[in-house]
Design an enzyme around this catalytic site. Structure first.
Site, PDB file in Angstrom:
ATOM      1  N   THR A 179      85.101  -4.726   9.557  1.00  0.00           N
ATOM      2  CA  THR A 179      86.230  -5.005  10.454  1.00  0.00           C
ATOM      3  C   THR A 179      86.181  -4.036  11.621  1.00  0.00           C
ATOM      4  O   THR A 179      85.485  -3.024  11.572  1.00  0.00           O
ATOM      5  CB  THR A 179      87.589  -4.771   9.757  1.00  0.00           C
ATOM      6  OG1 THR A 179      87.778  -3.362   9.549  1.00  0.00           O
ATOM      7  CG2 THR A 179      87.664  -5.505   8.439  1.00  0.00           C
ATOM      8  N   ASP A 180      86.954  -4.302  12.654  1.00  0.00           N
ATOM      9  CA  ASP A 180      87.201  -3.258  13.633  1.00  0.00           C
ATOM     10  C   ASP A 180      88.306  -2.365  13.069  1.00  0.00           C
ATOM     11  O   ASP A 180      88.851  -2.623  11.999  1.00  0.00           O
ATOM     12  CB  ASP A 180      87.566  -3.854  15.006  1.00  0.00           C
ATOM     13  CG  ASP A 180      87.307  -2.837  16.125  1.00  0.00           C
ATOM     14  OD1 ASP A 180      87.140  -1.639  15.830  1.00  0.00           O
ATOM     15  OD2 ASP A 180      87.271  -3.236  17.299  1.00  0.00           O
ATOM     16  N   TYR A 181      88.622  -1.327  13.807  1.00  0.00           N
ATOM     17  CA  TYR A 181      89.531  -0.281  13.327  1.00  0.00           C
ATOM     18  C   TYR A 181      90.900  -0.874  12.948  1.00  0.00           C
ATOM     19  O   TYR A 181      91.664  -1.275  13.823  1.00  0.00           O
ATOM     20  CB  TYR A 181      89.715   0.756  14.446  1.00  0.00           C
ATOM     21  CG  TYR A 181      90.142   2.125  14.010  1.00  0.00           C
ATOM     22  CD1 TYR A 181      89.284   3.217  14.100  1.00  0.00           C
ATOM     23  CD2 TYR A 181      91.416   2.350  13.512  1.00  0.00           C
ATOM     24  CE1 TYR A 181      89.671   4.482  13.714  1.00  0.00           C
ATOM     25  CE2 TYR A 181      91.819   3.606  13.119  1.00  0.00           C
ATOM     26  CZ  TYR A 181      90.945   4.672  13.223  1.00  0.00           C
ATOM     27  OH  TYR A 181      91.342   5.933  12.847  1.00  0.00           O
TER      28      TYR A 181
END
Ligand code: BGC
Length: 741
Positions: A287-289
């Protein structure tokens, strides 16, 4: 006592599913046999631990690991760390994983090595303007070597997001607006980071991001909604991601935005069907952050646990900092929302990458102090960084102003001229700025301090004009003026969208005042996006777009300003005349009422602005001039499956040796769906001495004419094509051919 990973060398089952939904399945090839052996003895908690990525912190006192994370590493509940670097620190974290956890599975260490690690290279948008794939590959490879020598084995790059909206601050991290060039650059950067052998301790795992279409937020506002037709997505936005994956990238990061109404981090179409299905992606998806938690804000999940179910079942293998897998995944498996098979698939993918990184052979592979001392900041990497910076800069305008002569009395003006931090741009990784030269330092060093008169004049932001007078005094004592203007480094990159993309503050006002003095004025721009420069381009005699050029950027600017290097960069993103023209890009469609129709009013135009940009895609001047002539096509007819050739003569008609990027564009005149007025399909770089001519020949093959047809199959359609060749997307010679069965 050192623990040893227990390996049951049983033959691996290599067919694995991407999740629960029936559909296309990835055939994972060449899974390391140790991976399945490990899977057999891992507890569910340990498996989920491999799907967790937590950040370390760097603070004023140095590296720290967040409270509790060491225990999580010890218990096998956290299998990966990012934002940690240096051999000593990484070795210590790795030691806890390998020697104090039950199975001793090594950690993977990631970091945003986006344009260099310790030695910072120009921002990716700048680097893309070199149009030099070998250079871009070598720059990524040098960044990888420094990062890996600092203990890292994974970078969150390249960003492969196409964008046609310079309001979006992250255009600085990409390769511009063009899908063909963007694909070549994504490939070059993946190859550069990963090399030919991931277990080589001077390479790192690449991560193609942000999947998908993150570069097209409404209004250019970061994280905003994206909505486009599938045709638009497939033709213009998808190719660079696919190119990165096809080049062998073994990790992909999801995007913050939604795609077709579904957040990218929970989007089964994107991850499961396209990436893992159609493209047979062999790596893992991260995932992104905290983008997994944001699935709730998007309104696609009730709570974090629900977001976890949706993400994992869509094919997301690793949760970056969201603590969703960490907190909920075990319960979700136990209650039947997520299958054991999906968990095994994710963990198999992650462990297989760890095996490829060589971490199972030697968990401390990337932890060698002697190598760190030798590689990080070594002179060759710095020399490469300077070369890349020179080749990234674009001479936008030059009315017989540049180059300056050594020994000219030069007034250097602007806060940015004396800035070091701004040279590095955003995502500077471990880059340090205290020890680098500012542009002022470098100009003084080359031109002699006595020939340089500096006045700040004004700040890069704000409305304080109190320094204008001293700037004008400096100008009055000089023969020529070098004014450095632009954006603060933090005004591009993530969460740095702007509605007004002019030069901030009163910098332009001062420029105009200085220009009225009649002295020749060269402007150097430091910025991370195309800016609106109508006023500046009228006031200045020359404009050099230097982007954020990196650790050696000041020396590189000086090389160009004084003619030690002849500018060769070409824009990869259109510079609009005003914000109202955005989105603006060279591959627009003709429309039913094109601008060239005779009517005065009822056509596709603005009442208050021309349609064309200030500086088009592909534009970039040199200290010499090139003339294009004799465009010829080897045959007016091309049979399907065969090729024809387009040749053009290019002559250096100026006084200096120079490098030119010859660009090939093609237009499909009539299609089952409308086609852009031109699309870049090839380019060639050549160096010509004064008076020298060379003929460049492009081979046109059928695949260059293919597109997503009305029925959404990818292929070509017979008919007439236009071929255009030149030194910019707006100055092109033309020829034609017909594609026949
Ligand atoms: C950015 C990513 C980056 C990640 C980890 C996010 O905010 O969007 O590009 O890789 O942080 O630092």
């Amino acid at each position: 006592m050192k623990r040893v990973i227990v390996f049951l060398l049983l033959s691996a089952a290599i067919v694995t599913s991407c999740g629960d939904r029936p559909g296309r399945e990835t055939i994972l090839r060449n899974v390391d046999p140790r991976v399945d052996s490990l899977l057999r003895i891992m507890t569910l908690e340990e498996k989920i631990g491999q799907m967790v990525l937590f950040t370390s912190d760097w603070d004023v006192t140095g590296p720290t690991i967040r409270e509790g994370y060491l225990d999580d590493i010890r218990s096998g509940r956290c299998g990966n760390i990012f934002n940690a670097y240096t051999v000593d620190y990484i070795r210590e974290l790795q030691r806890v994983a390998v020697e104090e956890s039950r199975l001793g599975i090594p950690l993977m260490f990631g970091y945003d090595v986006v344009h260099g690690h310790k030695t910072v290279f120009p921002i990716p948008l700048g680097e893309s303007c070199s149009w030099d794939m070998d250079l871009i590959r070598r720059s990524a490879s040098a960044a990888a070597a420094e990062a890996a020598a600092s203990g890292l084995n994974w970078t969150f790059a390249p960003m492969a997001d196409i964008s046609v909206d310079p309001r979006w601050g992250r255009v600085s991290e990409g390769a511009g607006e063009d899908p063909y060039l963007g694909s070549m650059i994504a490939r070059a950067r993946v190859k550069g980071f990963q090399g030919s052998d991931l277990s080589n301790p001077l390479t790192v795992l690449a991560c193609v991001k942000h999947f998908a279409a993150y570069g097209a937020p409404f209004g250019g506002r970061d994280y905003n909604t994206v909505d486009m037709s599938e045709r638009q997505f497939r033709e213009f936005y998808m190719p660079p991601y696919k190119a990165g994956v096809d080049a062998g990238a073994l990790s992909v990061m999801t995007a913050f935005n939604e795609y077709d109404g579904v957040p990218a981090t929970a989007n089964a179409y994107l991850i499961k069907d396209l990436l893992k299905g159609d493209w047979n992606f062999q790596g893992f998806v991260v995932t992104d952050y905290t983008s997994i938690n944001e699935v709730v804000h998007h309104g696609y999940a009730r709570d974090d646990a629900d977001a976890g179910v949706k993400a994992v079942n869509a094919g997301v293998d690793m949760d970056l900092q969201g603590e969703v897998y960490f907190n909920y995944l075990k319960g979700l498996v136990e209650s039947g929302y997520v299958s054991q098979r999906r968990i095994d698939d994710a963990v198999r993918r992650i462990l297989n990458v760890k095996a490829k990184l060589g971490l199972f052979d030697d968990p401390y592979r990337y932890c060698d102090n002697a190598r760190e001392d030798k590689v990080v900041s070594n002179p060759e990497i710095k020399a490469l960084s300077r070369d890349v910076a020179r080749k990234s800069m674009v001479l936008l305008k030059n009315d017989s102003c540049l180059p300056f002569d050594r020994g000219d009395r030069i007034a250097v003006i602007g806060e940015l001229a004396a800035s070091k931090r701004d040279l590095l741009g955003s995502w500077k990784a471990a880059g340090e700025w205290d020890s680098i030269s500012s542009i002022l330092d470098a100009v003084r060093a080359y031109n002699g301090p006595a020939n340089v008169i500096y006045a700040e004049g004004c700040k890069k932001m704000g409305t304080d004009r109190s320094g204008f007078k001293s700037a004008m005094d400096a100008v009055s004592q000089a023969d020529k003026v070098l004014m450095v203007i632009g954006e603060d480094w933090d005004w591009s990159g993530e969460a740095a969208s702007r509605t007004d993309i002019g030069v901030p503050g009163v910098q332009s006002e001062l420029l105009q005042m200085i220009a009225s003095s009649g002295k020749p004025v060269a402007v150097v721009l430091l910025n991370g996006r195309p800016l609106v420069l109508e006023e500046e381009s009228m006031a200045a005699d020359a404009i050099l777009e230097a982007w954020y050029p990196g650790t050696m950027g000041a020396e590189a600017v000086t090389d160009l300003i004084f003619g030690q290097y002849n500018p060769s960069g070409k824009l990869t993103m259109t510079f609009p005349r005003n914000v109202g023209q955005i989105p603006i890009f060279y591959y627009e469609k003709n429309t039913g009422r094109p601008i060239y129709l005779p009517s005065d009013k009822y056509k596709s135009k603005y009442l208050d602005s021309p349609n064309d940009p200030l500086y088009p895609f592909g534009h970039g001047l040199s200290y010499t001039d090139f003339e294009y002539s004799d465009l010829t096509i080897s045959s007016p007819v091309m049979k399907k499956g065969k090729t024809i050739e387009a040749s053009v003569k290019v002559t250096n008609i100026g006084q200096r040796t120079g490098e030119e990027t010859v660009q090939l564009y093609i237009r499909d005149l009539i299609g089952s769906v409308t086609r852009p007025v031109k699309l870049l399909k090839g380019f060639a770089k050549l160096t010509l001495a004064p008076g020298e001519s060379k003929t460049v020949t492009f081979t046109i093959s059928e695949d260059m004419l293919a597109f997503w047809k009305h029925d959404m199959t990818f292929g070509t359609e017979e008919g007439d094509f236009k071929v255009m060749v030149g030194g910019s997307s707006s100055e092109l010679l033309q020829a034609a051919f017909t594609l026949v069965p």
